[in-house]
Scaffold this active site. Structure first.
Site, mmCIF file in Angstrom:
data_model
loop_
_atom_site.group_PDB
_atom_site.id
_atom_site.type_symbol
_atom_site.label_atom_id
_atom_site.label_comp_id
_atom_site.label_asym_id
_atom_site.label_seq_id
_atom_site.Cartn_x
_atom_site.Cartn_y
_atom_site.Cartn_z
ATOM 1 N N ARG A 1 59.469 70.063 73.595
ATOM 2 C CA ARG A 1 59.525 71.381 72.966
ATOM 3 C C ARG A 1 60.974 71.836 72.770
ATOM 4 N NH1 ARG A 1 54.237 74.190 75.656
ATOM 5 N NH2 ARG A 1 54.949 73.138 77.524
ATOM 6 N N PHE B 1 53.121 73.661 83.966
ATOM 7 C CA PHE B 1 54.218 74.640 83.895
ATOM 8 C C PHE B 1 53.688 76.059 84.165
ATOM 9 C CE2 PHE B 1 56.330 77.357 80.454
ATOM 10 C CZ PHE B 1 57.301 77.861 81.307
ATOM 11 N N GLY C 1 30.404 76.289 83.023
ATOM 12 C CA GLY C 1 29.204 76.008 83.820
ATOM 13 C C GLY C 1 29.451 76.321 85.287
ATOM 14 N N TYR D 1 44.696 70.033 69.001
ATOM 15 C CA TYR D 1 44.951 71.153 69.927
ATOM 16 C C TYR D 1 44.355 72.449 69.371
ATOM 17 C CZ TYR D 1 47.673 74.184 73.083
ATOM 18 O OH TYR D 1 48.074 75.105 74.024
ATOM 19 N N ASN E 1 44.679 66.630 86.744
ATOM 20 C CA ASN E 1 44.764 65.158 86.797
ATOM 21 C C ASN E 1 46.197 64.672 86.556
ATOM 22 O OD1 ASN E 1 45.018 65.640 84.092
ATOM 23 N ND2 ASN E 1 43.540 64.098 83.432
ATOM 24 N N ALA F 1 42.770 79.911 79.074
ATOM 25 C CA ALA F 1 44.119 79.926 78.519
ATOM 26 C C ALA F 1 44.024 79.395 77.093
ATOM 27 C CB ALA F 1 45.041 79.040 79.352
ATOM 28 N N GLY G 1 50.785 67.657 83.778
ATOM 29 C CA GLY G 1 51.263 68.431 84.930
ATOM 30 C C GLY G 1 52.058 67.526 85.849
#
Ligand code: UDP
Length: 303
Positions: free
Chosen positions: A182, A7, A98, A141, A28, A110, A32
């Site tokens: 949500r 999003f 890295g 999370y 992946n 983020a 998304g």
């Protein structure tokens, strides 16, 4: 950009392509969605790689920036896939750091208002350390993002990587998955189909919702700044969840009933960003009102 098909990630891709950047989007597609980037696949400045960034990332091109936006972010999503969530916040952050170090690229993480947990201070300034339950259902999370922030700061202090940390508060707008669980997509889609609007608990808990275009502008300003510490981005316009349900019901002229369901475990009682730091250092504050932003989002779901 990792999570570029999500999003927020896909809106950031659009914005940066408009500014003439080239983007390699790594995602992946676990939360998304292909459809968010479908319109970009023919753009010569955009390349998509289907890859899980919790595994080693190989990029041959030079990179000026690494933007780590990959992660499930809806409570329903991350509680379904807690291990993947912990991995992308920890291993994914390690891999992307890295990469930034190897490419001498600037780095952005983020992060999230979830690092404040169920806050005992409202609104939350960046200096507040939070109130997080590490072993509760949201721990996967919250703790992975807290670990991610710590790792980013360690790469900054030890390896001198030029880092940014954006703590993103509740954001809404077109391209949120209809079924991501949500409040805003649930309420709008329930209202549009005249199904019951499900308010959890008594609906007295508060959130502060930021429209996606405001957030993207803030993120861009932060990328272009030199602030090597966390910055809150969100809309400080705080509402109870029952108010949000009522506003959406009215805007959609829905016949839905508002019904009350059990409050999820560890659901934060309040949340509101203190955005003084972003205002002062980035000259940023949200411009889109809640009603205008919700109407645009409703129009998008209607289509
Ligand atoms: N919520 C609700 N009904 C729903 C979905 C969410 O009442 O169908 C509530 C949820 O319990 C929380 C708030 O709305 O208090 C925001 O939830 P969301 O999942 O959007 O994001 P959060 O801010 O919790 O990460």
């Amino acid at each position: 950009m990792t999570g570029g098909a999500g999003f927020i990630g896909s809106h950031l891709c659009d914005f940066l392509l408009d500014k003439n950047f080239k983007i390699i989007c790594v995602d992946n597609l676990i939360t998304g969605n292909n459809s968010n980037i479908q319109h970009l696949l023919t753009n010569k400045k955009f390349k998509f790689i289907n890859h899980n960034v919790s595994n080693h990332i190989k990029i041959d091109e030079k990179l000026d920036y690494v933007l780590h936006f990959a992660s499930p972010a809806s409570p329903v999503d991350y509680q379904k896939i807690p291990i993947q969530t912990l991995k992308v916040g920890s291993l994914g952050t390690h891999n992307t750091l890295g990469l930034a170090l190897a490419k001498k690229a600037k780095y952005m993480l983020a992060s999230t208002s979830e690092v404040y947990g169920d806050p005992l201070v409202n609104p939350q300034p960046e200096s507040y350390w939070g109130n997080v339950n590490p072993v509760g259902p949201r721990g996967c999370y919250d703790e992975s993002k807290r670990f991610a922030e710590a790792l980013v700061m360690a790469y900054h202090r030890i390896h001198k990587v030029d880092i940014r940390i954006v703590r993103i508060f509740n954001t809404y707008g077109p391209r949120m998955r209809k079924d991501d669980g949500r409040a805003v997509p649930n309420f709008i889609n329930q209202a549009l189909s005249n199904k019951p609007i499900t308010v959890y608990g008594g609906g007295k808990q508060t959130r502060s919702f930021c429209y996606i275009s405001d957030l993207i502008e803030g993120i861009y300003k932060l990328i272009m700044s030199d602030i090597n510490e966390p910055v809150n981005l969100g809309n400080p316009d705080e509402h109870t969840i029952i108010e949000i349900a009522k506003i959406i019901k009215k805007l959609t002229k829905s016949k839905s009933k508002i019904v009350f369901k059990k409050l999820p475990v560890d659901d934060p009682h309040v949340r509101c960003p203190d955005i003084r730091k972003a205002k002062k250092n980035l000259g940023w504050e949200p411009k889109i009102s809640l009603k205008y932003g919700l109407q645009k989002t409703i129009n998008w779901y209607n289509k």
